[in-house]
Scaffold this motif. Structure first.
Motif, PDB file in Angstrom:
ATOM      1  N   SER A  49       0.739  -1.240   0.038  1.00 13.47           N
ATOM      2  CA  SER A  49       0.062  -0.021  -0.058  1.00 13.47           C
ATOM      3  C   SER A  49       0.864   1.229   0.135  1.00 13.47           C
ATOM      4  O   SER A  49       1.902   1.182   0.382  1.00 13.47           O
ATOM      5  CB  SER A  49      -1.008   0.160   1.283  1.00 13.47           C
ATOM      6  OG  SER A  49      -0.175   0.192   2.521  1.00 13.47           O
ATOM      7  N   GLN A  50       0.268   2.384  -0.326  1.00 10.65           N
ATOM      8  CA  GLN A  50       1.033   3.554  -0.415  1.00 10.65           C
ATOM      9  C   GLN A  50       1.287   3.927   1.067  1.00 10.65           C
ATOM     10  O   GLN A  50       2.400   4.516   1.366  1.00 10.65           O
ATOM     11  CB  GLN A  50       0.020   4.669  -1.036  1.00 10.65           C
ATOM     12  CG  GLN A  50      -1.107   5.058  -0.576  1.00 10.65           C
ATOM     13  CD  GLN A  50      -1.937   5.970  -1.148  1.00 10.65           C
ATOM     14  OE1 GLN A  50      -1.534   6.817  -2.156  1.00 10.65           O
ATOM     15  NE2 GLN A  50      -3.178   6.323  -0.800  1.00 10.65           N
ATOM     16  N   PHE A  51       0.272   3.706   1.776  1.00  5.50           N
ATOM     17  CA  PHE A  51       0.888   3.985   3.396  1.00  5.50           C
ATOM     18  C   PHE A  51       1.878   3.125   3.989  1.00  5.50           C
ATOM     19  O   PHE A  51       2.771   3.672   4.526  1.00  5.50           O
ATOM     20  CB  PHE A  51      -0.505   3.504   4.093  1.00  5.50           C
ATOM     21  CG  PHE A  51      -1.822   4.240   3.722  1.00  5.50           C
ATOM     22  CD1 PHE A  51      -1.871   5.622   3.673  1.00  5.50           C
ATOM     23  CD2 PHE A  51      -2.730   3.695   3.174  1.00  5.50           C
ATOM     24  CE1 PHE A  51      -3.064   6.341   3.391  1.00  5.50           C
ATOM     25  CE2 PHE A  51      -3.738   4.260   2.656  1.00  5.50           C
ATOM     26  CZ  PHE A  51      -3.809   5.516   2.661  1.00  5.50           C
ATOM     27  N   ALA A  52       2.081   2.136   3.565  1.00  9.37           N
ATOM     28  CA  ALA A  52       3.396   0.932   3.950  1.00  9.37           C
ATOM     29  C   ALA A  52       4.626   1.834   3.340  1.00  9.37           C
ATOM     30  O   ALA A  52       5.526   2.013   3.939  1.00  9.37           O
ATOM     31  CB  ALA A  52       3.215  -0.226   3.442  1.00  9.37           C
ATOM     32  N   ARG A  53       4.564   2.270   2.244  1.00 12.94           N
ATOM     33  CA  ARG A  53       5.655   2.799   1.355  1.00 12.94           C
ATOM     34  C   ARG A  53       6.066   4.186   2.057  1.00 12.94           C
ATOM     35  O   ARG A  53       7.046   4.304   2.392  1.00 12.94           O
ATOM     36  CB  ARG A  53       5.337   2.984  -0.158  1.00 12.94           C
ATOM     37  CG  ARG A  53       5.284   1.793  -0.919  1.00 12.94           C
ATOM     38  CD  ARG A  53       5.163   2.099  -2.528  1.00 12.94           C
ATOM     39  NE  ARG A  53       3.863   2.695  -2.749  1.00 12.94           N
ATOM     40  CZ  ARG A  53       2.946   1.774  -3.164  1.00 12.94           C
ATOM     41  NH1 ARG A  53       3.028   0.460  -3.115  1.00 12.94           N
ATOM     42  NH2 ARG A  53       1.716   2.127  -3.423  1.00 12.94           N
ATOM     43  N   LEU A  54       5.004   4.696   2.460  1.00 13.74           N
ATOM     44  CA  LEU A  54       5.060   6.177   3.162  1.00 13.74           C
ATOM     45  C   LEU A  54       5.753   6.047   4.438  1.00 13.74           C
ATOM     46  O   LEU A  54       6.714   6.788   4.729  1.00 13.74           O
ATOM     47  CB  LEU A  54       3.819   6.785   3.287  1.00 13.74           C
ATOM     48  CG  LEU A  54       3.863   8.262   4.072  1.00 13.74           C
ATOM     49  CD1 LEU A  54       5.007   9.214   3.462  1.00 13.74           C
ATOM     50  CD2 LEU A  54       2.633   9.005   4.109  1.00 13.74           C
ATOM     51  N   ALA A  55       5.350   5.002   5.282  1.00 16.94           N
ATOM     52  CA  ALA A  55       5.821   4.685   6.552  1.00 16.94           C
ATOM     53  C   ALA A  55       7.277   4.284   6.643  1.00 16.94           C
ATOM     54  O   ALA A  55       8.157   4.772   7.309  1.00 16.94           O
ATOM     55  CB  ALA A  55       4.979   3.659   7.271  1.00 16.94           C
ATOM     56  N   MET A  56       7.642   3.233   5.605  1.00 15.11           N
ATOM     57  CA  MET A  56       8.974   3.032   5.533  1.00 15.11           C
ATOM     58  C   MET A  56       9.982   3.944   5.004  1.00 15.11           C
ATOM     59  O   MET A  56      10.986   4.248   5.383  1.00 15.11           O
ATOM     60  CB  MET A  56       9.093   1.776   4.808  1.00 15.11           C
ATOM     61  CG  MET A  56       8.369   0.603   4.973  1.00 15.11           C
ATOM     62  SD  MET A  56       9.093   0.133   6.727  1.00 15.11           S
ATOM     63  CE  MET A  56       7.789   0.720   7.878  1.00 15.11           C
ATOM     64  N   GLN A  57       9.424   5.077   4.183  1.00 17.02           N
ATOM     65  CA  GLN A  57      10.214   6.296   3.745  1.00 17.02           C
ATOM     66  C   GLN A  57      10.476   7.100   4.934  1.00 17.02           C
ATOM     67  O   GLN A  57      11.565   7.415   5.022  1.00 17.02           O
ATOM     68  CB  GLN A  57       9.124   7.073   2.672  1.00 17.02           C
ATOM     69  CG  GLN A  57      10.200   8.305   1.840  1.00 17.02           C
ATOM     70  CD  GLN A  57       9.250   8.945   0.977  1.00 17.02           C
ATOM     71  OE1 GLN A  57       8.216   8.459   0.508  1.00 17.02           O
ATOM     72  NE2 GLN A  57       9.950   9.982   0.735  1.00 17.02           N
ATOM     73  N   VAL A  58       9.678   7.371   5.684  1.00 20.00           N
ATOM     74  CA  VAL A  58       9.818   8.011   6.853  1.00 20.00           C
ATOM     75  C   VAL A  58      10.671   7.453   7.841  1.00 20.00           C
ATOM     76  O   VAL A  58      11.583   7.986   8.616  1.00 20.00           O
ATOM     77  CB  VAL A  58       8.356   8.497   7.488  1.00 20.00           C
ATOM     78  CG1 VAL A  58       8.769   9.093   9.050  1.00 20.00           C
ATOM     79  CG2 VAL A  58       7.596   9.206   7.020  1.00 20.00           C
ATOM     80  N   ALA A  59      10.854   6.140   8.030  1.00 19.67           N
ATOM     81  CA  ALA A  59      11.733   5.284   8.697  1.00 19.67           C
ATOM     82  C   ALA A  59      12.979   5.251   7.876  1.00 19.67           C
ATOM     83  O   ALA A  59      13.858   4.432   8.745  1.00 19.67           O
ATOM     84  CB  ALA A  59      10.761   3.851   9.129  1.00 19.67           C
ATOM     85  N   GLN A  60      13.068   5.727   6.760  1.00 18.66           N
ATOM     86  CA  GLN A  60      14.243   5.422   6.003  1.00 18.66           C
ATOM     87  C   GLN A  60      14.826   4.190   5.695  1.00 18.66           C
ATOM     88  O   GLN A  60      15.696   3.604   5.853  1.00 18.66           O
ATOM     89  CB  GLN A  60      15.490   6.110   6.702  1.00 18.66           C
ATOM     90  CG  GLN A  60      15.165   7.693   7.032  1.00 18.66           C
ATOM     91  CD  GLN A  60      16.317   8.405   7.723  1.00 18.66           C
ATOM     92  OE1 GLN A  60      17.109   7.966   8.524  1.00 18.66           O
ATOM     93  NE2 GLN A  60      16.783   9.669   7.298  1.00 18.66           N
ATOM     94  N   ASP A  62      14.032   1.364   2.758  1.00 15.91           N
ATOM     95  CA  ASP A  62      13.402   1.032   1.147  1.00 15.91           C
ATOM     96  C   ASP A  62      13.416  -0.776   1.321  1.00 15.91           C
ATOM     97  O   ASP A  62      13.835  -1.267   2.240  1.00 15.91           O
ATOM     98  CB  ASP A  62      14.418   1.495   0.196  1.00 15.91           C
ATOM     99  CG  ASP A  62      15.883   1.240   0.194  1.00 15.91           C
ATOM    100  OD1 ASP A  62      16.277   0.055   0.960  1.00 15.91           O
ATOM    101  OD2 ASP A  62      16.745   1.766  -0.328  1.00 15.91           O
ATOM    102  N   GLU A  63      12.792  -1.061   0.241  1.00 14.71           N
ATOM    103  CA  GLU A  63      12.801  -2.683   0.173  1.00 14.71           C
ATOM    104  C   GLU A  63      14.090  -3.142   0.321  1.00 14.71           C
ATOM    105  O   GLU A  63      14.318  -4.284   0.913  1.00 14.71           O
ATOM    106  CB  GLU A  63      12.338  -3.073  -1.266  1.00 14.71           C
ATOM    107  CG  GLU A  63      10.728  -2.566  -1.521  1.00 14.71           C
ATOM    108  CD  GLU A  63      10.236  -3.175  -2.641  1.00 14.71           C
ATOM    109  OE1 GLU A  63      10.727  -3.876  -3.514  1.00 14.71           O
ATOM    110  OE2 GLU A  63       9.148  -2.951  -2.874  1.00 14.71           O
ATOM    111  N   ARG A  64      15.341  -2.543  -0.219  1.00 11.23           N
ATOM    112  CA  ARG A  64      16.551  -3.178   0.014  1.00 11.23           C
ATOM    113  C   ARG A  64      16.993  -3.222   1.312  1.00 11.23           C
ATOM    114  O   ARG A  64      17.461  -4.506   1.850  1.00 11.23           O
ATOM    115  CB  ARG A  64      17.606  -2.583  -0.806  1.00 11.23           C
ATOM    116  CG  ARG A  64      19.049  -3.225  -0.947  1.00 11.23           C
ATOM    117  CD  ARG A  64      19.962  -2.353  -1.967  1.00 11.23           C
ATOM    118  NE  ARG A  64      21.099  -2.955  -2.453  1.00 11.23           N
ATOM    119  CZ  ARG A  64      21.224  -3.542  -3.537  1.00 11.23           C
ATOM    120  NH1 ARG A  64      20.140  -3.506  -4.316  1.00 11.23           N
ATOM    121  NH2 ARG A  64      22.506  -4.227  -3.812  1.00 11.23           N
TER     122      ARG A  64
END
Length: 240
Positions: A49-60, A62-64
Motif C-alpha cells: 500500500s502507499q501508506f506502507a511505502r510512506l511509513a517505510m520512507q519516513v523510517a528511512q 527501502d525494500e533493499r
C-alpha cells in the motif's frame, strides 16, 4: 545499520563442491551452527500500500534495507534456536549475489571452497538429470565466474575439497583457527550429530553424505584428461 548477527560466516563455492560435507563437519562443533541451505538472498519483501511505502520512507527503509533486516533476523533465529554462538551459511546461490551478502553484513567472514572443475561438472551433470550436460556445464561456469570475482574482492580462508577429504583433521584445524574456536576431534565423525534432513534443494542428498564421515575423494584427472573448455577454470583455480 546494526545487525543482530554482526559477523556471520558464509561458505562461498560452486554447486557440487562439497559444501554440505563441510557444513556438517562444522555443525558438529559445539560452538558452530551450520544449518541446511537457507536461501536467504532469495527472500524478498514487498509494500502493498502507499501508506506502507510512506511509513517505510519516513523510517528511512527501502525494500533493499528491509530485505537485509529480514535476512539478518532469520540468521539470528537460527543461531538463537541452536544455542550456539557462531552461524555458518552454506547456500551456494549466495555466491551469485555475494555483493548483496557483503552489503548486508560488512563484517561477515568467508570460507572459499574449491573443487576441481572437472569433478564439479561431472557431479552437476549426475545431480541434474532434468538438464543437458551442456546446461549443467554452463551453470558451473557461472558459479566459477562469481567465485573468482568474490575471491578478489573479499578476504577469507580458501580450502580445497581434495585437501579436506584427504586430511580432514588438518583442514578442520585450520578452519577452527580462522573462526577463532578450539578444534574438536568429534567434528570429523559428523554422523554422531543431527544435521537435519538431506533433501534436494537445500543441500546434498546422496548416499555419500549420509555415511556420516569424511570419505576420500576421487583421484584428480591428469592434465590430458581435462576438456579444453574447462582448462581456463582449472588454471584459474590452481588445478592446472
Amino acid at each position: 545499520m546494526e545487525r543482530l548477527v554482526a559477523s556471520p560466516v558464509f561458505i562461498l563455492s560452486s554447486i557440487r563442491s562439497g559444501s554440505t560435507l563441510l557444513r556438517c563437519v562444522l555443525d558438529t562443533h559445539s560452538h558452530i551452527h551450520a544449518p541446511h541451505e537457507l536461501h536467504l538472498v532469495d527472500l524478498t519483501v514487498g509494500m502493498d500500500s502507499q501508506f506502507a511505502r510512506l511509513a517505510m520512507q519516513v523510517a528511512q527503509l527501502d525494500e533493499r534495507k528491509l530485505e537485509h533486516l529480514l535476512w539478518d533476523r532469520l540468521l539470528h533465529r537460527e543461531l538463537t534456536r541452536s544455542g550456539k554462538h557462531l552461524v555458518v551459511d552454506k547456500t551456494p546461490t549466495n555466491l551469485l549475489r555475494w555483493r548483496r551478502v557483503a552489503e548486508c553484513w560488512p563484517e561477515a567472514r568467508y570460507i572459499f571452497l574449491l573443487r576441481h572443475p572437472v569433478h564439479v561438472v561431472e557431479s552437476a551433470i549426475a545431480a541434474r538429470p532434468h538438464a543437458t550436460p551442456a546446461e549443467s556445464a554452463e551453470l558451473v561456469e557461472l558459479f566459477l565466474t562469481h567465485l573468482g570475482h568474490a575471491r578478489q574482492a573479499l578476504s577469507g580462508i580458501t580450502i580445497r575439497y581434495e585437501d579436506f577429504t584427504a586430511e580432514p583433521e588438518r583442514v578442520s584445524r585450520e578452519l577452527c583457527a580462522y573462526l577463532d574456536v578450539p578444534w574438536e576431534a568429534d567434528m570429523i565423525e559428523y554422523g554422531k550429530g543431527d544435521h537435519g534432513p538431506f533433501l534436494s534443494g537445500i543441500g546434498d542428498f546422496t548416499e555419500r553424505i549420509r555415511t556420516g564421515r569424511v570419505l576420500p575423494g576421487r583421484a584428480l584427472p591428469s592434465d590430458a584428461e581435462i576438456p579444453e573448455g574447462l582448462r581456463p577454470w582449472c588454471r584459474a583455480l590452481g588445478y592446472l
